[in-house]
Design a protein around this motif. Structure first.
Motif, PDB file in Angstrom:
ATOM      1  N   VAL A 170       0.850  -1.192   0.000  1.00 44.94           N
ATOM      2  CA  VAL A 170       0.000   0.000   0.000  1.00 44.94           C
ATOM      3  C   VAL A 170       0.889   1.247   0.000  1.00 44.94           C
ATOM      4  O   VAL A 170       0.654   2.201  -0.746  1.00 44.94           O
ATOM      5  N   GLY A 171       1.933   1.217   0.812  1.00 47.01           N
ATOM      6  CA  GLY A 171       2.863   2.346   0.896  1.00 47.01           C
ATOM      7  C   GLY A 171       3.491   2.678  -0.454  1.00 47.01           C
ATOM      8  O   GLY A 171       3.620   3.849  -0.823  1.00 47.01           O
ATOM      9  N   LEU A 172       3.875   1.634  -1.194  1.00 44.78           N
ATOM     10  CA  LEU A 172       4.473   1.849  -2.516  1.00 44.78           C
ATOM     11  C   LEU A 172       3.509   2.601  -3.430  1.00 44.78           C
ATOM     12  O   LEU A 172       3.913   3.482  -4.194  1.00 44.78           O
ATOM     13  N   ASN A 173       2.226   2.264  -3.314  1.00 39.77           N
ATOM     14  CA  ASN A 173       1.227   2.941  -4.137  1.00 39.77           C
ATOM     15  C   ASN A 173       0.958   4.372  -3.666  1.00 39.77           C
ATOM     16  O   ASN A 173       0.714   5.251  -4.480  1.00 39.77           O
ATOM     17  N   TYR A 174       1.040   4.616  -2.375  1.00 39.16           N
ATOM     18  CA  TYR A 174       0.962   5.997  -1.863  1.00 39.16           C
ATOM     19  C   TYR A 174       2.131   6.829  -2.390  1.00 39.16           C
ATOM     20  O   TYR A 174       1.968   7.972  -2.787  1.00 39.16           O
ATOM     21  N   LEU A 175       3.316   6.202  -2.388  1.00 36.77           N
ATOM     22  CA  LEU A 175       4.528   6.915  -2.825  1.00 36.77           C
ATOM     23  C   LEU A 175       4.403   7.436  -4.245  1.00 36.77           C
ATOM     24  O   LEU A 175       4.975   8.466  -4.610  1.00 36.77           O
ATOM     25  N   LYS A 176       3.681   6.689  -5.072  1.00 34.91           N
ATOM     26  CA  LYS A 176       3.580   7.038  -6.492  1.00 34.91           C
ATOM     27  C   LYS A 176       2.650   8.220  -6.738  1.00 34.91           C
ATOM     28  O   LYS A 176       2.594   8.744  -7.851  1.00 34.91           O
ATOM     29  N   ARG A 177       1.899   8.624  -5.687  1.00 35.66           N
ATOM     30  CA  ARG A 177       1.030   9.791  -5.827  1.00 35.66           C
ATOM     31  C   ARG A 177       1.855  11.069  -5.751  1.00 35.66           C
ATOM     32  O   ARG A 177       2.972  11.066  -5.248  1.00 35.66           O
ATOM     33  N   LYS A 178       1.252  12.146  -6.180  1.00 36.74           N
ATOM     34  CA  LYS A 178       1.929  13.449  -6.083  1.00 36.74           C
ATOM     35  C   LYS A 178       1.956  13.904  -4.631  1.00 36.74           C
ATOM     36  O   LYS A 178       0.919  13.900  -3.980  1.00 36.74           O
ATOM     37  N   ARG A 179       3.093  14.337  -4.143  1.00 36.09           N
ATOM     38  CA  ARG A 179       3.265  14.838  -2.773  1.00 36.09           C
ATOM     39  C   ARG A 179       2.471  14.045  -1.736  1.00 36.09           C
ATOM     40  O   ARG A 179       1.538  14.578  -1.105  1.00 36.09           O
ATOM     41  N   PRO A 180       2.801  12.763  -1.545  1.00 29.56           N
ATOM     42  CA  PRO A 180       2.042  11.966  -0.579  1.00 29.56           C
ATOM     43  C   PRO A 180       2.315  12.428   0.857  1.00 29.56           C
ATOM     44  O   PRO A 180       3.447  12.799   1.186  1.00 29.56           O
TER      45      PRO A 180
END
Lengths: 340, 340
Positions: A170-180
């Motif tokens: 889940v964290g990896l997918n959050y990281l891919k967002r803009k300015r998480p």
């Protein structure tokens, strides 16, 4: 190249000449086990981290990268029940990376090393054409009697995991967002904690049989244990521990929660099989290691007795049940570094 | 990135926390030295080989590449006087490389490993975006009393090398020609021989003081020894052993023979300093290792006594004389993997 890492390793293993007699365990576990003296063994493991395969420099500062590179390697030592001693670091450095960045990387390396009593004992640095390459070899130590192999699972064992599962994916997918925004998921992918203390305590119990770290995804790592032990696993999906808002987070990120839980990699938690009677004695250890949660997620069955599942491709040795006892299927295989 | 590997390693060494007490020698020699039991030590070394930096796939078959990758790593074990035991191989594999090529690579690895009694004990394989990356860690063993460090050169020692120097550098230039005919130079660059047997014999002599392998070029490796030992070196260029048609080959390839001899890398011969009186006892060893030539090329002087040379930038600790006693200069620095 389209081939599973596991199959390729098996094929190469068959190709190589006979091993040295002091090599107690070679290719095929988290670490090699090498005789040190009459009582103790060295555990040795090697891992590579490659830019744009294992990490993206957009998401990691060099300090975080140094921390993570050491932590994931220490997780292999933990998975065998060992205490870390030395590390050797190979770096292939592309022209875009300057000396300050390398110094930051080593600051991160030093931070985690100091925490776990690890000495950086050597290395090699070289130019790389365009991407950063990190190869790390760690050496740990443990009494020979305490080594936990993948092949030691027994019929009737409980299957246990530490911490929560699916968190790093889940964290990896959050990281891919803009300015998480920083949250526990991002922390799990950026700054994984090798379970050295708990692993070392678990290793002292004869009732703890097989152990592995969950790096490639729960099903894949469990499959490695079942295959090495010639056993099968029955897992109850509802028992698998996850963060309290795991389903909400998956929904926000448009992730399939089941697939993420069962096949998401990089949690670096411990997965072990244990005689359930050991649990009483273990509870004292858990009190000493506050904050470490251990959860029973299923049990081990002798492969010969009954075929649990033929359907969970590519994990025919694992059956995953929902709360009603019905079998669950997952869409794709676990995390494979050859996948694209 | 434009900085010498040596300077960067020094800076990182200063940055890292204190070492473990059983780590007898950390960063700064060919291998780390780790206490094994009361008498013996493990020697551990790590090296990376990167496509288009260390090798070109146009010039190497995968079998040759596997052979060379192991051989250059064994050379580090030889340089400390050790016997090889285990190796760990990290591969970053780009999509252009198929499974047959990897299998060939391991056939080469296995060939050299079997010859020297080395067991491949573990590894890691991963995808790489575009270039092949090879990281190898080798573990060797030796009695603690036999370890030969770079820092042990003494005032008055003779400086010796095995085999011939500059051969691999000439070979590398032959390789770059169209359809080069096989010769001893190409053999030296493609299939270097780690000097395990001779090194192990030399290590048994207390009169042999410092040892290193000639991987980065004669001057650069000699400089490492002189710096670590706080000594200076006086080298007679005419004494440096070379192939009989070395000058002719250099002329054919338009290479400066002196520069090639003094700074060409990858010979993987041994360079050691020794009390000259040890030579008599050594001659028996040389008889047992037929074909191994040892040549005295100069001597060690105490740095405090007299400044031999200030002129040989970047090697102010080395003076190279021609046959008439006049000092020689070389055009550029030794082989540096950060150089372009």
């Amino acid at each position: 190249m389209k081939i599973s890492e596991f199959d390729l390793i098996q094929s190469i293993k068959g190709q190589l000449a006979t091993a040295h007699p002091a090599l107690l365990q070679g290719i095929g576990d988290d670490c090699a086990v090498v005789k040190k003296d009459s009582k103790n063994v060295f555990l040795i493991s090697t891992d590579c981290l490659i830019e744009n395969v294992h990490f993206d420099l957009k998401h990691f500062s060099f300090i975080d990268l140094g921390k993570k590179a050491i932590a994931v390697n220490l997780s292999d030592i933990a998975a065998m029940g060992g205490k870390p001693l030395y590390a050797f670091i190979c770096l292939g450095i592309p022209p875009k990376i300057n000396q300050t960045a390398i110094s930051d990387f080593y600051a991160g390396v030093d931070h985690v090393s100091a925490e776990f009593g690890l000495s950086i004992a050597g290395g090699d640095m070289s130019r790389s054409p365009n991407y950063l390459f990190i190869g790390i070899t760690v050496v740990g130590e443990t009494p020979r009697a305490n080594v936990k192999l993948r092949s030691a699972a027994k019929d009737g064992d409980g299957i246990y995991v530490t911490g929560t599962i699916g968190t790093a994916a889940v964290g990896l997918n959050y990281l891919k967002r803009k300015r998480p925004a920083e949250n526990q998921y991002i922390k799990a992918i950026k700054n994984p904690r090798p379970r050295i203390a708990v692993a070392s305590a678990l290793a002292g119990f004869a009732g703890v049989h097989a152990m592995i770290d969950v790096s490639d995804g729960l099903l894949q790592d469990l499959h490695h244990v079942m295959k090495a032990s010639n056993t099968q696993a029955l897992v109850e999906v509802d028992k698998i521990p996850r963060e309290s808002d795991f389903e909400t987070a998956c929904k926000t990120l448009r992730l399939d929660p089941l697939e993420t839980l069962l096949t998401g990699g990089e949690d670096y938690q411990l997965l072990f099989t244990m005689d359930d009677k050991t649990m009483d004695a273990l509870s004292d250890v858990l009190k000493l290691n506050r904050g470490f949660k251990i959860t029973r997620i299923g049990e081990v069955r002798e492969a010969a007795k009954q075929q649990l599942s033929l359907k969970l491709d590519p994990y025919p040795l694992i059956r995953v049940n929902d709360a009603t006892g019905r079998e669950i299927f997952v869409k794709k295989g676990g995390y494979d570094h050859f996948g694209t």
